[in-house]
Design an enzyme around this catalytic site. Structure first.
Site, PDB file in Angstrom:
ATOM      1  N   PRO A 183       0.800  -1.204   0.000  1.00 45.07           N
ATOM      2  CA  PRO A 183       0.000   0.000   0.000  1.00 45.07           C
ATOM      3  C   PRO A 183       0.838   1.261   0.000  1.00 45.07           C
ATOM      4  O   PRO A 183       1.704   1.452   0.848  1.00 45.07           O
ATOM      5  CB  PRO A 183      -0.783  -0.099   1.304  1.00 45.07           C
ATOM      6  CG  PRO A 183      -0.107  -1.171   2.090  1.00 45.07           C
ATOM      7  CD  PRO A 183       1.054  -1.660   1.335  1.00 45.07           C
ATOM      8  N   GLU A 184       0.549   2.116  -0.928  1.00 45.43           N
ATOM      9  CA  GLU A 184       1.126   3.448  -0.935  1.00 45.43           C
ATOM     10  C   GLU A 184      -0.014   4.393  -0.594  1.00 45.43           C
ATOM     11  O   GLU A 184      -1.091   3.941  -0.217  1.00 45.43           O
ATOM     12  CB  GLU A 184       1.755   3.736  -2.310  1.00 45.43           C
ATOM     13  CG  GLU A 184       2.789   2.671  -2.691  1.00 45.43           C
ATOM     14  CD  GLU A 184       3.449   2.878  -4.046  1.00 45.43           C
ATOM     15  OE1 GLU A 184       3.636   4.036  -4.444  1.00 45.43           O
ATOM     16  OE2 GLU A 184       3.766   1.880  -4.698  1.00 45.43           O
TER      17      GLU A 184
ATOM     18  N   HIS B  24      -3.710 -15.381   8.655  1.00 43.69           N
ATOM     19  CA  HIS B  24      -2.999 -14.120   8.419  1.00 43.69           C
ATOM     20  C   HIS B  24      -3.760 -12.897   8.914  1.00 43.69           C
ATOM     21  O   HIS B  24      -3.431 -11.778   8.560  1.00 43.69           O
ATOM     22  CB  HIS B  24      -2.675 -13.972   6.933  1.00 43.69           C
ATOM     23  CG  HIS B  24      -1.749 -15.027   6.436  1.00 43.69           C
ATOM     24  ND1 HIS B  24      -0.545 -15.318   7.057  1.00 43.69           N
ATOM     25  CD2 HIS B  24      -1.844 -15.878   5.396  1.00 43.69           C
ATOM     26  CE1 HIS B  24       0.053 -16.296   6.397  1.00 43.69           C
ATOM     27  NE2 HIS B  24      -0.715 -16.658   5.395  1.00 43.69           N
TER      28      HIS B  24
ATOM     29  N   ARG C  48       2.636 -10.948   5.508  1.00 41.21           N
ATOM     30  CA  ARG C  48       4.056 -10.761   5.807  1.00 41.21           C
ATOM     31  C   ARG C  48       4.295 -10.110   7.167  1.00 41.21           C
ATOM     32  O   ARG C  48       5.426 -10.093   7.650  1.00 41.21           O
ATOM     33  CB  ARG C  48       4.717  -9.943   4.688  1.00 41.21           C
ATOM     34  CG  ARG C  48       4.735 -10.709   3.381  1.00 41.21           C
ATOM     35  CD  ARG C  48       5.345  -9.897   2.275  1.00 41.21           C
ATOM     36  NE  ARG C  48       6.790  -9.767   2.417  1.00 41.21           N
ATOM     37  CZ  ARG C  48       7.558  -9.097   1.569  1.00 41.21           C
ATOM     38  NH1 ARG C  48       7.029  -8.488   0.530  1.00 41.21           N
ATOM     39  NH2 ARG C  48       8.852  -9.028   1.765  1.00 41.21           N
TER      40      ARG C  48
END
Length: 271
Positions: free
Chosen positions: A2-3, A89, A107
């Site tokens: 995500p930006e 997750h 992650r």
DNA sequence: ATTCTCACCTGCGGGC
DNA sequence: TGCCCGCAGGTGAGAA
């Protein structure tokens, strides 16, 4: 993942719906980048006042203190009246009387942190050095030019660092530099006024368009309702190494800068 | 001070 | 099929 556009799309997707909600429970899964920083039971009963964004952070204001949420590389949020059972997750969940907010982050580079306010030590460490918001009026060409003059780094690296202007990550740095016709390896301090002006405009345009298109969905990003973004279809260089440039037909090239991939057109983007 | 590299973690695709 | 490698949207910490 995500930006700025993805984070802003995420924010818009649940900010209004969660405002005013009362917290019923807060649960954490496997460790994220930092510990929550407070006993979760303490937050039960608090209200969610509003959701703001600073750079790539979401700031969830509570009656007392605030939650800082960062999506890292692979994080995404969901918000719905109810959600299926959590998966392996899913590492953060906020249950409220308006719905459930859940962080999915394979992650685990993401973070959910509670701080008393923006002046708390951890908040200052994480937010204190951030540059200006590119879509706000604070992002002016004069200040941008002055900041660039102080750096001998490659312009792509300066954008990614976020000390001058926030929110530009690996996708949008390549895209903005392409639109501004600037080689990503150009030294920041060497950019002339015309190029600085083009880059300033390109950053605002690219990020603004990406927000309107719902962000980029390369692998697994989705908004809080699970909707994919579409900016990746509008990307002109990112992920297009070996393909012809849509403007001039030259072959898009890939290079490594600081262990990150950079994409550019060798003809459009002059050294 | 500035700049560079590494580390954190999981999953996926390609080559053998 | 299975294994190993490199790669993936971020960024703080530590070294040079």
């Amino acid at each position: 993942m995500p930006e700025l556009p993805e984070v802003e799309v995420t924010r818009r997707g649940f900010a209004d719906a969660i405002a005013g909600a009362r917290i019923g429970a807060l649960t954490m899964g496997k460790p994220l980048r930092w510990p929550l920083g407070v006993e979760s039971a303490v937050l039960v009963g608090e209200r969610v006042l509003r959701v703001r964004r600073r750079g790539k952070y979401l700031l969830v204001d509570l009656s007392t203190g605030m939650l800082l949420i960062h999506l890292g590389m692979s994080g995404s949020l969901r918000f719905a009246p109810a959600l299926p059972a959590p998966g392996v997750h899913d590492h953060f969940e906020l249950q409220t009387d308006r719905g459930v907010l859940r962080l999915h982050d394979p992650r685990r580079f993401g973070a959910v942190i509670w701080v008393q306010g923006e002046d708390a030590p951890l908040a200052r460490k994480l937010l204190g050095h951030l540059g200006v918001e590119p879509l706000s009026g604070d992002f002016d060409v004069v200040g941008f030019a002055a900041g660039l003059k102080t750096s001998r780094q490659a312009i792509k690296q300066v954008l990614l660092a976020g000390h001058l202007v926030v929110g530009v990550g690996n996708i949008y740095a390549s895209e903005a530099l392409f639109r501004a016709r600037i080689r990503p390896t150009a030294m920041a301090a060497r950019l002339g006024p015309a190029r600085v002006r083009r880059l300033h405009a390109a950053i605002r345009e690219v990020l603004g368009e990406a927000v309107e298109l719902g962000g980029s969905t390369l692998r697994d990003f989705s908004g809080v309702q699970g909707q994919a973004g579409h900016f990746q279809l509008a990307a002109q260089v990112y992920g297009r190494a070996g393909q012809p440039c849509g403007v001039c037909g030259a072959t898009i090239r890939l290079l490594r800068q600081g262990q990150r991939s950079t994409f550019f057109c060798p003809r459009c983007q002059h050294p």
